[in-house]
Design a protein around this motif. Structure first.
Motif, PDB file in Angstrom:
ATOM      1  N   ALA A 270       0.830  -1.204   0.000  1.00  0.00           N
ATOM      2  CA  ALA A 270       0.000   0.000   0.000  1.00  0.00           C
ATOM      3  C   ALA A 270       0.869   1.260   0.000  1.00  0.00           C
ATOM      4  O   ALA A 270       0.535   2.253  -0.664  1.00  0.00           O
ATOM      5  N   GLU A 271       1.974   1.213   0.722  1.00  0.00           N
ATOM      6  CA  GLU A 271       2.884   2.355   0.760  1.00  0.00           C
ATOM      7  C   GLU A 271       3.510   2.608  -0.616  1.00  0.00           C
ATOM      8  O   GLU A 271       3.602   3.760  -1.060  1.00  0.00           O
ATOM      9  N   LEU A 272       3.907   1.555  -1.313  1.00  0.00           N
ATOM     10  CA  LEU A 272       4.478   1.703  -2.644  1.00  0.00           C
ATOM     11  C   LEU A 272       3.429   2.203  -3.642  1.00  0.00           C
ATOM     12  O   LEU A 272       3.744   3.007  -4.533  1.00  0.00           O
ATOM     13  N   THR A 273       2.201   1.747  -3.495  1.00  0.00           N
ATOM     14  CA  THR A 273       1.125   2.230  -4.365  1.00  0.00           C
ATOM     15  C   THR A 273       0.884   3.719  -4.145  1.00  0.00           C
ATOM     16  O   THR A 273       0.695   4.487  -5.103  1.00  0.00           O
ATOM     17  N   HIS A 274       0.900   4.133  -2.890  1.00  0.00           N
ATOM     18  CA  HIS A 274       0.720   5.555  -2.575  1.00  0.00           C
ATOM     19  C   HIS A 274       1.867   6.385  -3.145  1.00  0.00           C
ATOM     20  O   HIS A 274       1.635   7.480  -3.689  1.00  0.00           O
ATOM     21  N   PHE A 275       3.089   5.881  -3.044  1.00  0.00           N
ATOM     22  CA  PHE A 275       4.239   6.607  -3.576  1.00  0.00           C
ATOM     23  C   PHE A 275       4.143   6.718  -5.102  1.00  0.00           C
ATOM     24  O   PHE A 275       4.487   7.759  -5.681  1.00  0.00           O
ATOM     25  N   THR A 276       3.672   5.662  -5.763  1.00  0.00           N
ATOM     26  CA  THR A 276       3.477   5.715  -7.218  1.00  0.00           C
ATOM     27  C   THR A 276       2.473   6.792  -7.592  1.00  0.00           C
ATOM     28  O   THR A 276       2.683   7.546  -8.561  1.00  0.00           O
ATOM     29  N   ARG A 277       1.401   6.890  -6.838  1.00  0.00           N
ATOM     30  CA  ARG A 277       0.393   7.912  -7.117  1.00  0.00           C
ATOM     31  C   ARG A 277       0.973   9.315  -6.942  1.00  0.00           C
ATOM     32  O   ARG A 277       0.679  10.223  -7.738  1.00  0.00           O
ATOM     33  N   LEU A 278       1.796   9.510  -5.924  1.00  0.00           N
ATOM     34  CA  LEU A 278       2.413  10.817  -5.707  1.00  0.00           C
ATOM     35  C   LEU A 278       3.375  11.173  -6.843  1.00  0.00           C
ATOM     36  O   LEU A 278       3.427  12.328  -7.287  1.00  0.00           O
ATOM     37  N   VAL A 279       4.143  10.197  -7.313  1.00  0.00           N
ATOM     38  CA  VAL A 279       5.083  10.447  -8.409  1.00  0.00           C
ATOM     39  C   VAL A 279       4.333  10.871  -9.661  1.00  0.00           C
ATOM     40  O   VAL A 279       4.683  11.871 -10.311  1.00  0.00           O
ATOM     41  N   ASN A 280       3.299  10.137 -10.024  1.00  0.00           N
ATOM     42  CA  ASN A 280       2.527  10.482 -11.223  1.00  0.00           C
ATOM     43  C   ASN A 280       1.770  11.796 -11.061  1.00  0.00           C
ATOM     44  O   ASN A 280       1.580  12.531 -12.029  1.00  0.00           O
ATOM     45  N   LEU A 345       2.552  -1.838 -12.824  1.00  0.00           N
ATOM     46  CA  LEU A 345       1.266  -2.542 -12.892  1.00  0.00           C
ATOM     47  C   LEU A 345       1.459  -4.051 -12.986  1.00  0.00           C
ATOM     48  O   LEU A 345       0.667  -4.825 -12.421  1.00  0.00           O
ATOM     49  N   GLY A 346       2.518  -4.468 -13.694  1.00  0.00           N
ATOM     50  CA  GLY A 346       2.793  -5.896 -13.807  1.00  0.00           C
ATOM     51  C   GLY A 346       3.120  -6.527 -12.466  1.00  0.00           C
ATOM     52  O   GLY A 346       2.654  -7.640 -12.159  1.00  0.00           O
ATOM     53  N   GLU A 347       3.912  -5.840 -11.653  1.00  0.00           N
ATOM     54  CA  GLU A 347       4.219  -6.356 -10.310  1.00  0.00           C
ATOM     55  C   GLU A 347       2.970  -6.354  -9.429  1.00  0.00           C
ATOM     56  O   GLU A 347       2.787  -7.245  -8.597  1.00  0.00           O
ATOM     57  N   HIS A 348       2.133  -5.349  -9.614  1.00  0.00           N
ATOM     58  CA  HIS A 348       0.855  -5.286  -8.899  1.00  0.00           C
ATOM     59  C   HIS A 348      -0.008  -6.508  -9.233  1.00  0.00           C
ATOM     60  O   HIS A 348      -0.577  -7.160  -8.342  1.00  0.00           O
ATOM     61  N   THR A 349      -0.076  -6.832 -10.513  1.00  0.00           N
ATOM     62  CA  THR A 349      -0.869  -7.988 -10.960  1.00  0.00           C
ATOM     63  C   THR A 349      -0.255  -9.299 -10.471  1.00  0.00           C
ATOM     64  O   THR A 349      -0.984 -10.225 -10.087  1.00  0.00           O
ATOM     65  N   ARG A 350       1.074  -9.378 -10.480  1.00  0.00           N
ATOM     66  CA  ARG A 350       1.735 -10.610 -10.020  1.00  0.00           C
ATOM     67  C   ARG A 350       1.453 -10.882  -8.547  1.00  0.00           C
ATOM     68  O   ARG A 350       1.246 -12.033  -8.138  1.00  0.00           O
ATOM     69  N   CYS A 351       1.416  -9.820  -7.753  1.00  0.00           N
ATOM     70  CA  CYS A 351       1.100  -9.977  -6.333  1.00  0.00           C
ATOM     71  C   CYS A 351      -0.326 -10.496  -6.159  1.00  0.00           C
ATOM     72  O   CYS A 351      -0.589 -11.365  -5.312  1.00  0.00           O
ATOM     73  N   LEU A 352      -1.248  -9.994  -6.985  1.00  0.00           N
ATOM     74  CA  LEU A 352      -2.628 -10.465  -6.911  1.00  0.00           C
ATOM     75  C   LEU A 352      -2.733 -11.925  -7.331  1.00  0.00           C
ATOM     76  O   LEU A 352      -3.498 -12.700  -6.729  1.00  0.00           O
ATOM     77  N   ILE A 353      -1.955 -12.336  -8.327  1.00  0.00           N
ATOM     78  CA  ILE A 353      -1.967 -13.736  -8.770  1.00  0.00           C
ATOM     79  C   ILE A 353      -1.436 -14.652  -7.672  1.00  0.00           C
ATOM     80  O   ILE A 353      -1.960 -15.759  -7.444  1.00  0.00           O
ATOM     81  N   VAL A 354      -0.410 -14.209  -6.963  1.00  0.00           N
ATOM     82  CA  VAL A 354       0.149 -15.001  -5.861  1.00  0.00           C
ATOM     83  C   VAL A 354      -0.893 -15.219  -4.777  1.00  0.00           C
ATOM     84  O   VAL A 354      -1.053 -16.324  -4.240  1.00  0.00           O
ATOM     85  N   LEU A 355      -1.640 -14.169  -4.441  1.00  0.00           N
ATOM     86  CA  LEU A 355      -2.656 -14.293  -3.401  1.00  0.00           C
ATOM     87  C   LEU A 355      -3.806 -15.200  -3.850  1.00  0.00           C
ATOM     88  O   LEU A 355      -4.271 -16.062  -3.088  1.00  0.00           O
ATOM     89  N   ASP A 367      -9.514 -13.181   6.680  1.00  0.00           N
ATOM     90  CA  ASP A 367      -9.789 -11.742   6.715  1.00  0.00           C
ATOM     91  C   ASP A 367      -8.650 -10.935   6.092  1.00  0.00           C
ATOM     92  O   ASP A 367      -8.889 -10.018   5.291  1.00  0.00           O
ATOM     93  N   ILE A 368      -7.431 -11.269   6.477  1.00  0.00           N
ATOM     94  CA  ILE A 368      -6.292 -10.521   5.943  1.00  0.00           C
ATOM     95  C   ILE A 368      -6.124 -10.771   4.455  1.00  0.00           C
ATOM     96  O   ILE A 368      -5.753  -9.874   3.687  1.00  0.00           O
ATOM     97  N   PHE A 369      -6.439 -11.994   3.998  1.00  0.00           N
ATOM     98  CA  PHE A 369      -6.379 -12.305   2.563  1.00  0.00           C
ATOM     99  C   PHE A 369      -7.409 -11.480   1.800  1.00  0.00           C
ATOM    100  O   PHE A 369      -7.102 -10.883   0.757  1.00  0.00           O
ATOM    101  N   ASN A 370      -8.635 -11.461   2.311  1.00  0.00           N
ATOM    102  CA  ASN A 370      -9.679 -10.695   1.641  1.00  0.00           C
ATOM    103  C   ASN A 370      -9.354  -9.206   1.608  1.00  0.00           C
ATOM    104  O   ASN A 370      -9.592  -8.528   0.595  1.00  0.00           O
ATOM    105  N   HIS A 371      -8.794  -8.713   2.698  1.00  0.00           N
ATOM    106  CA  HIS A 371      -8.427  -7.293   2.765  1.00  0.00           C
ATOM    107  C   HIS A 371      -7.309  -6.985   1.772  1.00  0.00           C
ATOM    108  O   HIS A 371      -7.344  -5.945   1.076  1.00  0.00           O
ATOM    109  N   PHE A 372      -6.329  -7.874   1.685  1.00  0.00           N
ATOM    110  CA  PHE A 372      -5.204  -7.687   0.762  1.00  0.00           C
ATOM    111  C   PHE A 372      -5.689  -7.715  -0.690  1.00  0.00           C
ATOM    112  O   PHE A 372      -5.320  -6.863  -1.510  1.00  0.00           O
ATOM    113  N   ILE A 373      -6.549  -8.690  -1.014  1.00  0.00           N
ATOM    114  CA  ILE A 373      -7.057  -8.797  -2.387  1.00  0.00           C
ATOM    115  C   ILE A 373      -7.919  -7.587  -2.741  1.00  0.00           C
ATOM    116  O   ILE A 373      -7.846  -7.051  -3.853  1.00  0.00           O
ATOM    117  N   LEU A 374      -8.736  -7.142  -1.783  1.00  0.00           N
ATOM    118  CA  LEU A 374      -9.562  -5.949  -2.027  1.00  0.00           C
ATOM    119  C   LEU A 374      -8.689  -4.724  -2.270  1.00  0.00           C
ATOM    120  O   LEU A 374      -8.987  -3.889  -3.140  1.00  0.00           O
TER     121      LEU A 374
END
Length: 431
Positions: A270-280, A345-355, A367-374
């Motif tokens: 989540a922290e890396l996603t937030h940093f990506t949004r700030l950069v863009n 985005l590819g790394e984001h998708t790969r993390c979702l595939i792993v979960l 619960d933590i799995f559902n929260h992570f996937i959401l």
């Protein structure tokens, strides 16, 4: 007391807090951020401080060459350099930026009045619009540089702190190799553009200097600015890759994965996603202006190729090669922006595939799995510029469709203009 003294001396040596430079401009005010950083450092053992400072130094050494070039080219504040955070340094850099931009705007005006206005109607309009976009683009880069004067050092601090929390080790050799490659591309374009510009102007020094200053130099500045953007996105992708690797190891190698570790990986992602949004978000106006300039240039090159095919006698090889070089440069920047966003985005998708591929997670982890996937499936628009441009490779389709429509408009305009010109000439002849 000894630990506090060592910490204060270390922070002073590495210039991590910048309250001293702020005090020279504003009334004395103690930054709460400095307290938070010191409190975080004091949580660990005494070696925690040395480890932080070592990583901070390592990051600065890795980026030193790029930062120095960026400061000279006015694409980064001088406060990013060690020992250059005083008011005198800031004033000197401000004078340098104002002088360079004033010279650039003046030469662009001379180029417009002495060269661009002498061209045929359609070329004149497109070149005038392109020159205007460059003036606005460079101004936005300079304003962004001034805006980040007090915040740029905080970004480095946050990167080091985040890397220590997730146990990430900076690969200096890989990062330096990537930076050198990007700077080599900028240098190659600079040399080729200057040589081809002189050749296309038939070695007319005056016209060539006006063209180089008005068109080549702003593209060099914007290219150096986007090198920083590429480096940030590439580093984000590498860190996301490492987080996903740790998550995959936790889920597939342990009989019962630890809930605290999965929660930690979720927060890091989540922290890396937030940093990506700030950069863009910070580069969004530069990205929009770059895309508009590339769009106009691409269609101008297509139109000139069409004119060369229709009237081979009017074709000019030096100008044709010059336009192809220009097209390659613009398309290269657009593709790089979309490509590095696609890597994240590819790394984001790969993390979702792993979960999603985890076989039968433990009931305590549901619960933590559902929260992570959401979290991963929620669109937080981290890869959007100015709220209108989706920064992925699918955007190329949109650009091509728009280019086809605009090219048809140029053809219709050219045919209509020629018909009107012949009609007016015929009326004058009969009179």
């Amino acid at each position: 007391m000894k630990l506090m003294k060592e910490l204060n001396e270390g922070l002073k040596c590495h210039r991590i807090p910048i309250s001293s430079s702020v005090m020279m401009w504003k009334p004395k005010k103690i930054s709460s951020r400095n307290y938070k950083l010191r409190a975080w450092l004091l949580k660990g053992p005494p070696s925690h401080i040395q480890q932080y400072m070592g990583k901070y130094h390592q990051l600065q050494r890795t980026l030193n060459g790029l930062l120095l070039i960026s400061v000279i080219s006015c694409t980064a504040p001088i406060s990013i350099l060690r020992g250059c955070r005083s008011r005198v340094h800031h004033l000197l850099h401000l004078i340098w930026m104002a002088s360079w931009y004033g010279f650039f705007a003046l030469v662009s005006y001379w180029e417009f009045t002495r060269i661009t206005l002498q061209k045929v109607s359609l070329d004149r309009y497109l070149n005038a619009v392109e020159s205007g976009i460059y003036i606005i683009h460079i101004a936005s880069i300079l304003l962004l540089t001034l805006q980040w004067r007090h915040r740029i050092s905080y970004v480095l601090e946050d990167i080091v702190k985040s890397d220590m929390e997730r146990g990430y080790s900076i690969d200096s050799r890989r990062s330096k190799r990537f930076i050198r490659f990007q700077l080599l591309l900028v240098w190659t374009f600079t040399c080729l553009a200057i040589c081809v510009d002189f050749w296309s102007k038939k070695c007319d020094v005056h016209r060539a200097i006006l063209s180089i200053t008005s068109f080549v130099m702003p593209n060099i500045i914007s290219s150096l600015s986007f090198v920083q953007y590429y480096v940030l996105l590439r580093e984000i992708a590498w860190r996301q890759e490492k987080v996903t690797d740790y998550l995959e190891r936790e889920l597939y190698l342990l009989a019962i994965p630890r809930k605290a570790e999965i929660q930690k990986f979720r927060l890091q992602h989540a922290e890396l996603t937030h940093f990506t949004r700030l950069v863009n978000r910070n580069y969004q106006y530069s990205i929009v202006l770059l895309f508009v300039g590339c769009f106009l240039n691409f269609n101008l090159v297509l139109f000139l190729v069409y004119q060369g095919v229709e009237n081979p006698a009017l074709s000019n090889w030096p100008n044709g090669i010059y336009m192809l070089l220009w097209l390659a440069m613009h398309m290269g920047k657009v593709l790089s922006i979309l490509y590095f966003n696609q890597k994240v985005l590819g790394e984001h998708t790969r993390c979702l595939i792993v979960l999603n591929g985890t076989p039968n997670p433990h009931i305590d982890l549901q619960d933590i799995f559902n929260h992570f996937i959401l979290q991963l499936t929620t669109d937080v628009r981290q890869h959007v510029a100015a709220g209108i441009i989706s920064l992925d490779l699918k955007f190329l389709t949109t650009l091509l469709v728009a280019s086809a429509d605009f090219f048809i408009f140029l053809l219709q305009y050219d045919v209509t203009y020629e018909a009107l010109a012949k009609s007016v000439q015929g009326n004058i002849t009969r009179t």
